[in-house]
Design an enzyme around this catalytic site. Structure first.
Site, PDB file in Angstrom:
ATOM      1  N   CYS A 183     -17.521 -26.456   9.486  1.00 35.90           N
ATOM      2  CA  CYS A 183     -17.223 -27.136  10.747  1.00 35.90           C
ATOM      3  C   CYS A 183     -16.936 -26.141  11.864  1.00 35.90           C
ATOM      4  O   CYS A 183     -17.262 -26.401  13.018  1.00 35.90           O
ATOM      5  CB  CYS A 183     -16.049 -28.087  10.586  1.00 35.90           C
ATOM      6  SG  CYS A 183     -16.514 -29.632   9.819  1.00 35.90           S
TER       7      CYS A 183
ATOM      8  N   PHE B 194     -15.822 -33.150  10.259  1.00 39.53           N
ATOM      9  CA  PHE B 194     -15.010 -32.762   9.111  1.00 39.53           C
ATOM     10  C   PHE B 194     -15.918 -32.240   8.014  1.00 39.53           C
ATOM     11  O   PHE B 194     -17.047 -32.677   7.867  1.00 39.53           O
ATOM     12  CB  PHE B 194     -14.124 -33.901   8.603  1.00 39.53           C
ATOM     13  CG  PHE B 194     -14.876 -35.106   8.125  1.00 39.53           C
ATOM     14  CD1 PHE B 194     -15.247 -35.222   6.799  1.00 39.53           C
ATOM     15  CD2 PHE B 194     -15.199 -36.126   8.999  1.00 39.53           C
ATOM     16  CE1 PHE B 194     -15.934 -36.343   6.347  1.00 39.53           C
ATOM     17  CE2 PHE B 194     -15.877 -37.253   8.559  1.00 39.53           C
ATOM     18  CZ  PHE B 194     -16.252 -37.359   7.231  1.00 39.53           C
ATOM     19  N   CYS B 195     -15.409 -31.261   7.278  1.00 36.45           N
ATOM     20  CA  CYS B 195     -16.152 -30.617   6.200  1.00 36.45           C
ATOM     21  C   CYS B 195     -15.203 -30.413   5.024  1.00 36.45           C
ATOM     22  O   CYS B 195     -14.008 -30.645   5.136  1.00 36.45           O
ATOM     23  CB  CYS B 195     -16.688 -29.263   6.654  1.00 36.45           C
ATOM     24  SG  CYS B 195     -17.762 -29.349   8.096  1.00 36.45           S
ATOM     25  N   THR B 196     -15.728 -29.922   3.921  1.00 31.76           N
ATOM     26  CA  THR B 196     -14.945 -29.700   2.715  1.00 31.76           C
ATOM     27  C   THR B 196     -13.710 -28.856   2.999  1.00 31.76           C
ATOM     28  O   THR B 196     -12.586 -29.289   2.778  1.00 31.76           O
ATOM     29  CB  THR B 196     -15.804 -29.022   1.638  1.00 31.76           C
ATOM     30  OG1 THR B 196     -16.881 -29.893   1.334  1.00 31.76           O
ATOM     31  CG2 THR B 196     -15.017 -28.742   0.380  1.00 31.76           C
TER      32      THR B 196
END
Length: 127
Positions: free
Chosen positions: A42, A35-37
């Site tokens: 990702c 998971f990323c911002t």
């Protein structure tokens, strides 16, 4: 499930982190969820991980749209804890705080009276 913290300062550190034998050992035979911002990093990181370790992991998945979209879908936070640092004037958003913290440009070293670093609004000066 085991959370693995890559302890990266920037997304470009991912390739060197993934190349470490210790990292490969931790990921081997596992299903990987990233998971990323906002999800863009990702997209790239999961494709890279698949290229480098596709045969050695059970699968690589990502949170579509990142934490940004997750918090929109679950305004109370769902399983998310903490803040999501974003790259616009909101600076950091969390459950119930989608407009963000904004305005924090630096912290006062050593803290002040609260025992931790005090935040300084944009344009303000320490006295």
């Amino acid at each position: 499930a085991t959370y693995i913290e890559p302890k990266m300062r920037k997304s470009t550190d991912f390739t060197s982190w993934l190349a470490e034998p210790e990292t490969k050992k931790k990921l081997e035979g596992k299903t990987v969820m990233m998971f990323c911002t906002g999800g863009i990093r990702c997209e790239r990181a999961s494709a890279y991980l698949n290229t480098k370790m596709g045969e050695d992991v059970k699968g690589v998945y990502q949170l579509q749209g990142g934490i940004e979209r997750y918090l929109q879908a679950f305004p109370e936070g769902g399983f998310w804890r903490g803040k999501n640092f974003v790259f616009d004037k909101r600076e950091a958003v969390g459950a119930g705080n989608f407009n963000g913290d904004g305005g924090v440009v630096r912290t006062r070293p050593g803290g002040g009276t609260g025992g931790g670093d005090e935040k300084l609004p944009a344009g303000a000066e320490w006295s």
